[in-house]
Motif scaffolding. Structure first.
Motif, PDB file in Angstrom:
ATOM      1  N   GLN A   1     -16.250  42.376 -21.151  1.00  0.00           N
ATOM      2  CA  GLN A   1     -17.303  42.399 -20.136  1.00  0.00           C
ATOM      3  C   GLN A   1     -17.720  43.827 -19.829  1.00  0.00           C
ATOM      4  O   GLN A   1     -18.895  44.112 -19.623  1.00  0.00           O
ATOM      5  CB  GLN A   1     -16.807  41.715 -18.861  1.00  0.00           C
ATOM      6  CG  GLN A   1     -17.873  41.550 -17.775  1.00  0.00           C
ATOM      7  CD  GLN A   1     -19.021  40.664 -18.217  1.00  0.00           C
ATOM      8  OE1 GLN A   1     -18.805  39.568 -18.713  1.00  0.00           O
ATOM      9  NE2 GLN A   1     -20.251  41.134 -18.066  1.00  0.00           N
ATOM     10  N   SER A   2     -16.748  44.740 -19.819  1.00  0.00           N
ATOM     11  CA  SER A   2     -17.053  46.142 -19.489  1.00  0.00           C
ATOM     12  C   SER A   2     -17.921  46.807 -20.548  1.00  0.00           C
ATOM     13  O   SER A   2     -18.607  47.785 -20.264  1.00  0.00           O
ATOM     14  CB  SER A   2     -15.758  46.940 -19.304  1.00  0.00           C
ATOM     15  OG  SER A   2     -15.099  47.141 -20.547  1.00  0.00           O
ATOM     16  N   ILE A   3     -17.892  46.270 -21.787  1.00  0.00           N
ATOM     17  CA  ILE A   3     -18.746  46.846 -22.837  1.00  0.00           C
ATOM     18  C   ILE A   3     -19.980  45.985 -23.083  1.00  0.00           C
ATOM     19  O   ILE A   3     -20.678  46.151 -24.082  1.00  0.00           O
ATOM     20  CB  ILE A   3     -17.957  47.055 -24.149  1.00  0.00           C
ATOM     21  CG1 ILE A   3     -17.403  45.733 -24.682  1.00  0.00           C
ATOM     22  CG2 ILE A   3     -16.835  48.063 -23.945  1.00  0.00           C
ATOM     23  CD1 ILE A   3     -16.693  45.860 -26.041  1.00  0.00           C
ATOM     24  N   GLY A   4     -20.231  45.036 -22.166  1.00  0.00           N
ATOM     25  CA  GLY A   4     -21.483  44.284 -22.197  1.00  0.00           C
ATOM     26  C   GLY A   4     -21.496  43.038 -23.045  1.00  0.00           C
ATOM     27  O   GLY A   4     -22.558  42.417 -23.211  1.00  0.00           O
ATOM     28  N   ASN A   5     -20.351  42.620 -23.588  1.00  0.00           N
ATOM     29  CA  ASN A   5     -20.314  41.412 -24.405  1.00  0.00           C
ATOM     30  C   ASN A   5     -19.876  40.233 -23.532  1.00  0.00           C
ATOM     31  O   ASN A   5     -18.716  39.813 -23.555  1.00  0.00           O
ATOM     32  CB  ASN A   5     -19.367  41.596 -25.596  1.00  0.00           C
ATOM     33  CG  ASN A   5     -19.544  40.523 -26.658  1.00  0.00           C
ATOM     34  OD1 ASN A   5     -19.934  39.406 -26.346  1.00  0.00           O
ATOM     35  ND2 ASN A   5     -19.252  40.858 -27.896  1.00  0.00           N
ATOM     36  N   THR A   6     -20.814  39.706 -22.780  1.00  0.00           N
ATOM     37  CA  THR A   6     -20.499  38.638 -21.831  1.00  0.00           C
ATOM     38  C   THR A   6     -20.102  37.347 -22.542  1.00  0.00           C
ATOM     39  O   THR A   6     -19.254  36.594 -22.035  1.00  0.00           O
ATOM     40  CB  THR A   6     -21.706  38.374 -20.924  1.00  0.00           C
ATOM     41  OG1 THR A   6     -22.064  39.594 -20.265  1.00  0.00           O
ATOM     42  CG2 THR A   6     -21.405  37.325 -19.871  1.00  0.00           C
ATOM     43  N   MET A   7     -20.672  37.105 -23.697  1.00  0.00           N
ATOM     44  CA  MET A   7     -20.359  35.861 -24.401  1.00  0.00           C
ATOM     45  C   MET A   7     -18.874  35.798 -24.776  1.00  0.00           C
ATOM     46  O   MET A   7     -18.166  34.844 -24.443  1.00  0.00           O
ATOM     47  CB  MET A   7     -21.205  35.725 -25.665  1.00  0.00           C
ATOM     48  CG  MET A   7     -20.977  34.392 -26.386  1.00  0.00           C
ATOM     49  SD  MET A   7     -21.589  34.376 -28.088  1.00  0.00           S
ATOM     50  CE  MET A   7     -20.334  35.349 -28.919  1.00  0.00           C
ATOM     51  N   LEU A   8     -18.374  36.831 -25.470  1.00  0.00           N
ATOM     52  CA  LEU A   8     -16.964  36.836 -25.856  1.00  0.00           C
ATOM     53  C   LEU A   8     -16.065  36.957 -24.629  1.00  0.00           C
ATOM     54  O   LEU A   8     -14.976  36.370 -24.587  1.00  0.00           O
ATOM     55  CB  LEU A   8     -16.679  37.973 -26.837  1.00  0.00           C
ATOM     56  CG  LEU A   8     -17.268  37.812 -28.250  1.00  0.00           C
ATOM     57  CD1 LEU A   8     -16.834  38.957 -29.145  1.00  0.00           C
ATOM     58  CD2 LEU A   8     -16.840  36.487 -28.868  1.00  0.00           C
ATOM     59  N   ALA A   9     -16.525  37.692 -23.629  1.00  0.00           N
ATOM     60  CA  ALA A   9     -15.745  37.823 -22.392  1.00  0.00           C
ATOM     61  C   ALA A   9     -15.534  36.457 -21.749  1.00  0.00           C
ATOM     62  O   ALA A   9     -14.428  36.115 -21.315  1.00  0.00           O
ATOM     63  CB  ALA A   9     -16.446  38.765 -21.425  1.00  0.00           C
ATOM     64  N   GLY A  10     -16.586  35.667 -21.719  1.00  0.00           N
ATOM     65  CA  GLY A  10     -16.501  34.347 -21.098  1.00  0.00           C
ATOM     66  C   GLY A  10     -15.620  33.385 -21.873  1.00  0.00           C
ATOM     67  O   GLY A  10     -14.843  32.624 -21.297  1.00  0.00           O
ATOM     68  N   LEU A  11     -15.726  33.413 -23.201  1.00  0.00           N
ATOM     69  CA  LEU A  11     -14.896  32.526 -24.015  1.00  0.00           C
ATOM     70  C   LEU A  11     -13.418  32.897 -23.898  1.00  0.00           C
ATOM     71  O   LEU A  11     -12.545  32.033 -23.838  1.00  0.00           O
ATOM     72  CB  LEU A  11     -15.353  32.570 -25.472  1.00  0.00           C
ATOM     73  CG  LEU A  11     -16.721  31.928 -25.754  1.00  0.00           C
ATOM     74  CD1 LEU A  11     -17.124  32.132 -27.204  1.00  0.00           C
ATOM     75  CD2 LEU A  11     -16.708  30.436 -25.414  1.00  0.00           C
ATOM     76  N   LEU A  12     -13.143  34.196 -23.858  1.00  0.00           N
ATOM     77  CA  LEU A  12     -11.759  34.638 -23.678  1.00  0.00           C
ATOM     78  C   LEU A  12     -11.248  34.287 -22.284  1.00  0.00           C
ATOM     79  O   LEU A  12     -10.082  33.913 -22.112  1.00  0.00           O
ATOM     80  CB  LEU A  12     -11.651  36.152 -23.909  1.00  0.00           C
ATOM     81  CG  LEU A  12     -11.673  36.590 -25.370  1.00  0.00           C
ATOM     82  CD1 LEU A  12     -11.980  38.073 -25.487  1.00  0.00           C
ATOM     83  CD2 LEU A  12     -10.334  36.270 -26.043  1.00  0.00           C
ATOM     84  N   TYR A  13     -12.119  34.383 -21.310  1.00  0.00           N
ATOM     85  CA  TYR A  13     -11.749  33.994 -19.943  1.00  0.00           C
ATOM     86  C   TYR A  13     -11.368  32.519 -19.898  1.00  0.00           C
ATOM     87  O   TYR A  13     -10.356  32.138 -19.310  1.00  0.00           O
ATOM     88  CB  TYR A  13     -12.929  34.265 -19.007  1.00  0.00           C
ATOM     89  CG  TYR A  13     -12.658  33.888 -17.565  1.00  0.00           C
ATOM     90  CD1 TYR A  13     -12.110  34.804 -16.682  1.00  0.00           C
ATOM     91  CD2 TYR A  13     -12.960  32.612 -17.089  1.00  0.00           C
ATOM     92  CE1 TYR A  13     -11.851  34.458 -15.359  1.00  0.00           C
ATOM     93  CE2 TYR A  13     -12.701  32.250 -15.780  1.00  0.00           C
ATOM     94  CZ  TYR A  13     -12.153  33.182 -14.916  1.00  0.00           C
ATOM     95  OH  TYR A  13     -11.893  32.832 -13.613  1.00  0.00           O
ATOM     96  N   ASN A  14     -12.173  31.690 -20.539  1.00  0.00           N
ATOM     97  CA  ASN A  14     -11.874  30.258 -20.571  1.00  0.00           C
ATOM     98  C   ASN A  14     -10.614  29.963 -21.381  1.00  0.00           C
ATOM     99  O   ASN A  14      -9.829  29.076 -21.038  1.00  0.00           O
ATOM    100  CB  ASN A  14     -13.058  29.481 -21.145  1.00  0.00           C
ATOM    101  CG  ASN A  14     -14.244  29.467 -20.194  1.00  0.00           C
ATOM    102  OD1 ASN A  14     -14.110  29.784 -19.025  1.00  0.00           O
ATOM    103  ND2 ASN A  14     -15.410  29.117 -20.705  1.00  0.00           N
ATOM    104  N   LYS A  15     -10.440  30.711 -22.465  1.00  0.00           N
ATOM    105  CA  LYS A  15      -9.243  30.528 -23.300  1.00  0.00           C
ATOM    106  C   LYS A  15      -7.993  30.891 -22.508  1.00  0.00           C
ATOM    107  O   LYS A  15      -6.954  30.230 -22.637  1.00  0.00           O
ATOM    108  CB  LYS A  15      -9.366  31.415 -24.540  1.00  0.00           C
ATOM    109  CG  LYS A  15      -8.231  31.282 -25.540  1.00  0.00           C
ATOM    110  CD  LYS A  15      -8.375  30.057 -26.392  1.00  0.00           C
ATOM    111  CE  LYS A  15      -7.315  30.018 -27.482  1.00  0.00           C
ATOM    112  NZ  LYS A  15      -7.341  28.749 -28.220  1.00  0.00           N
ATOM    113  N   ALA A  16      -8.082  31.916 -21.672  1.00  0.00           N
ATOM    114  CA  ALA A  16      -6.937  32.337 -20.857  1.00  0.00           C
ATOM    115  C   ALA A  16      -6.554  31.267 -19.851  1.00  0.00           C
ATOM    116  O   ALA A  16      -5.380  31.029 -19.586  1.00  0.00           O
ATOM    117  CB  ALA A  16      -7.260  33.648 -20.135  1.00  0.00           C
ATOM    118  N   SER A  17      -7.553  30.626 -19.265  1.00  0.00           N
ATOM    119  CA  SER A  17      -7.336  29.518 -18.332  1.00  0.00           C
ATOM    120  C   SER A  17      -6.419  29.891 -17.174  1.00  0.00           C
ATOM    121  O   SER A  17      -5.521  29.146 -16.803  1.00  0.00           O
ATOM    122  CB  SER A  17      -6.759  28.303 -19.079  1.00  0.00           C
ATOM    123  OG  SER A  17      -6.806  27.154 -18.271  1.00  0.00           O
TER     124      SER A  17
END
Length: 798
Positions: A504-520
């Motif tokens: 997210q800090s480098i502007g890649n919201t898509m991968l940030a969100g998928l990783l966030y969901n994966k972390a659960s």
């Protein structure tokens, strides 16, 4: 009776009031350790058996005081040394600790139980040459019954006469056995059984056993290497007083695992302080320090330094240092990654009106950073190449450097540390430090970097198979011993969350969100409600719930949703992309959010294009749309506007497409309308629609995925401002008196909503609003039909 009933009802009412008041402060329900972000394993030095003393909300909470069963296995190992290699240690454990006394006796008589018959330990016991060992096991199982048997539930108290008679019998059996056997192994164990039974009898008031206990203890002392040595120290030590008692309890703590908790709970702060003052023995002074540190959740580096000065190789030093590191990372990283500030008493801080909780959170942060530097400096100071804890300290310092943000320094320390393939905990921690350092210093968007991350994640999964369970920590079990390390078992999830924040800090919201969901993991991002129960009505494998889009709803844009849709359809995904693809949701869920984002941006035609591209039965079959989306249009406000009795059109199904098409038709009609009164009427209906999709309207789910009477969502403010602009424009161009009057009336309503948004204290209770719009309405249109009906039906217009 009536008075008693009234008191009862009053009590219940008070409880309900307290509960209701507490539920106003909405937030996620957090289970033990769920608000702690911790990636440093406190068992890194390999000193197991101390899990119940970790810096954790599970502190002292365990059904078993020795969760890893070290003492039990040590006892079984001692038995196997007697039995020989033909007996499996697992079979000894099964009989000793997994079979109760009743089952043992019944199966011994019937010899019918399959487990019993195929147990190598039982076979050994049943050999004629081993009758003495079988007799002891029967005695031990009978003694065990005095602690875990089913006593008469109708007797008063636990320590009743029946219980005491069992203890007497257990003591006699042990004494008889001791006199009959010659084997020292059995003599020691019989002695322990007698000592334990007589201890409980002494505790129940049979004080004459005290001298006998001293004699029994002196016999067991002969074998200081046996597991029962530490156990005996506790039972005998508790019968003593003063510093003699404290010393023996401390020794029991040091020599046993299963008795550590009761030892810890048996000594007071005064006991420890008194012994410290009255002994020069470094051994006891160090153990007193260990107890004091465990019992202190604050910064306590100075006490650790004292123990180091007493004994630089003290076996508890790595554990105590690990607790301080866990404190530091929890204090600094939990707010950063989970969003939960370190705990603060709101009432206390509220008393200082000049300072906010955020102020104190920042103050604590800088104090914690300063403390980190102090701990780190101490570790550098003692970390010499020949020190017994050198490798442990290398990774400990590397972790602190990572917390501090000195990632290159951390990586140098990691590279200087040798691998220990047989030490899974050490290797896991090493990989964790590598990932933290690498991810925060390299370009995560590069395919090479992502390939390296995937390789390291697979390494972690190979070391700890629990990471493979969907990366979803349960946090449901509060006290079960097999869950005592649950905080450590979510380390991969925490790493994924850390990677999410980094992307997210480098502007890649898509991968940030998928990783966030994966972390659960639970964070404060959606602190009002939990949507995980709003699953697809058909409970399909691809169930729809808000959790799947919550991150994108918070940080994403329509362009983010386009990236997700494109990524979902990508054919040749890399291993890293395949790994995070398991967090992908249904295509229509992403489209729904994209269209909803356009609604918020008031790009209604763009929203319509998105909704029309979806399956048109989506809203009827998924989530809670069919509960909260209206089946009728939104251009008329019903009872909110008693001056306008026009009814909304009804649709044949729940559909954002139909609702958006209604608004787009109004917008298109308004653009080409030349008659000013008709144009003003269309503007009113557009504004009504916009009002209707804010928190207080029937169509709020067009704009957002949650609604609460407790607050007015920021998402609604832009829309309500746009509605006001349309009402103002209608008022300015209309010639019709009722159109002008009703525009002022709705402007007054909108003003009230915005005022409550910016003045939270007015959210509850009734306030007499007197806006400039109401003043104008009363002044110029008091005789209008609009005002007459508004004054009659609406308190705000009186």
């Amino acid at each position: 009776m009536i008075r008693r009933l009234r008191k009862y009802l009053i009590c219940i009412s008070l409880i309900l009031i307290i509960v209701l008041q507490s539920t106003i402060a909405c937030g996620p329900f957090l289970r033990l350790d769920e608000q702690n972000f911790s990636l440093f394993n406190p068992n890194l030095a390999g000193k197991g058996g101390l899990e119940i003393f970790y810096y954790s909300e599970r502190l002292f909470n365990s059904e078993l005081p020795d969760p890893t069963q070290k003492d039990y296995r040590r006892n079984c190992h001692e038995w196997r040394n007697i039995c020989g290699r033909s007996v499996k240690e697992a079979d000894i454990f099964s009989i000793q600790y997994e079979m109760n006394g009743n089952d043992f006796a019944l199966n011994l008589l019937s010899k019918s139980d399959s487990v019993f018959n195929h147990n190598s330990f039982v076979k050994w016991l049943l050999l004629p040459s081993n009758n003495a060992f079988l007799d002891y096991m029967i005695c031990a199982k009978k003694a065990e019954f005095t602690q875990f048997g089913n006593l008469d539930p109708w007797e008063d108290g636990l320590f009743d006469k029946n219980y005491d008679s069992l203890l007497f019998q257990s003591a006699r059996d042990g004494q008889n056995g001791y006199q009959l056997v010659k084997n020292n192994f059995l003599k020691n164990r019989y002695t322990f059984q007698v000592l334990k039974s007589q201890y409980y009898l002494w505790r129940h008031g049979y004080t004459h056993y005290k001298d006998s206990l001293a004699d029994l203890y002196s016999h067991i002392q002969l074998d200081t290497n046996s597991v029962i040595y530490g156990w005996s120290q506790l039972y005998y030590g508790l019968t003593l007083s003063g510093n003699d008692r404290t010393k023996l309890v401390l020794e029991s703590f040091d020599h046993s695992e299963s008795k550590k908790l009761i030892c810890f709970q048996s000594l007071t702060k005064e006991d420890l302080s008194d012994l410290e003052k009255n002994t020069d023995d470094k051994y006891y002074k160090a153990l007193c320090g260990v107890f004091q540190i465990i019992n202190n959740p604050e910064r306590i580096l100075n006490k650790i330094k004292e123990i180091y000065s007493l004994d630089r190789n003290n076996k508890y030093l790595p554990f105590l240092l690990s607790r301080e590191i866990d404190k530091i990372e929890t204090w600094i990283w939990s707010p950063k990654y989970l969003g939960f500030n370190t705990k603060a008493d709101n009432d206390y801080y509220a008393s200082d009106e000049k300072r906010t909780i955020d102020y104190y959170a920042k103050l604590n942060y800088w104090k914690d950073r300063k403390y980190l530097d102090s701990v780190r400096s101490f570790l550098y100071e003692i970390n010499t190449p020949n020190y017994s804890f050198h490798n442990f300290l290398n990774l400990s310092i590397a972790h602190l450097e990572n917390v501090r943000g000195n990632y290159s320094t951390a990586m140098k320390l990691i590279n200087q540390t040798p691998h220990f393939p047989n030490n899974k905990i050490f290797e896991q921690q090493r990989i964790v430090e590598e990932i933290i350092s690498y991810a925060n210093s390299e370009n995560l968007n590069s395919s090479d970097c992502q390939q390296w991350l995937m390789f390291k994640i697979r390494e972690l999964e190979a070391i700890n198979p629990r990471f493979l369970i969907n990366n979803i920590p349960s946090y449901h079990n509060y006290y079960y011993p097999d869950e005592i390390t649950e905080e450590q078992d979510d380390d991969l999830s925490e790493l994924l969350l850390m990677l999410s924040r980094r992307f997210q800090s480098i502007g890649n919201t898509m991968l940030a969100g998928l990783l966030y969901n994966k972390a659960s993991l639970t964070t404060d991002m959606n602190s009002f409600l939990s949507y995980s129960d709003y699953d697809d009505k058909n409970q399909s494998d691809s169930a729809v719930n808000y959790d799947q889009i919550a991150y994108f709803d918070t940080y994403g844009t329509p362009a983010t949703m386009d990236s997700l849709l494109s990524f979902k359809s990508k054919v040749n995904k890399s291993p890293f992309e395949k790994y995070i693809s398991t967090a992908l949701a249904q295509q229509d869920l992403y489209k729904d959010l994209k269209g909803t984002m356009f609604i918020r941006q008031m790009k209604y035609h763009a929203a319509l294009d998105v909704f029309e591209s979806m399956h048109q039965d989506y809203w009827a079959k998924n989530y809670e749309y069919d509960t909260y989306l209206p089946e009728h249009g939104l251009e008329y406000l019903g009872t909110i506007t008693p001056w306008d009795s026009t009814k909304n059109v009804y649709f044949d199904k729940v559909s954002k497409t139909l609702l958006t098409k209604e608004l787009c038709s109004l917008l298109d009609a308004e653009k080409v309308e030349n008659d000013l009164d008709k144009k003003a009427g269309l503007l009113q209906r557009i504004a009504n629609y916009q009002y209707n999709i804010t928190d207080y309207g029937a169509g709020w789910m067009m704009l957002q995925y949650e609604n609460s009477s407790a607050y007015f969502s920021p998402l609604s403010i832009n829309t309500i401002n746009s509605a006001m602009a349309n009402y103002k424009k209608a008022y300015s161009i209309a010639k019709n008196t009722e159109i002008r009057a009703s525009s002022l009336a709705m402007l007054h309503y909108c003003y009230k909503i915005i005022d409550k948004y910016y003045n939270k204290e007015r959210m509850y209770g009734y306030y007499n609003y007197n806006s400039k719009y109401l003043t104008e309405l009363k002044k110029r249109y008091k005789n209008s039909k609009t005002y007459t009906l508004a004054e009659t039906h609406c308190p705000d217009f009186k």
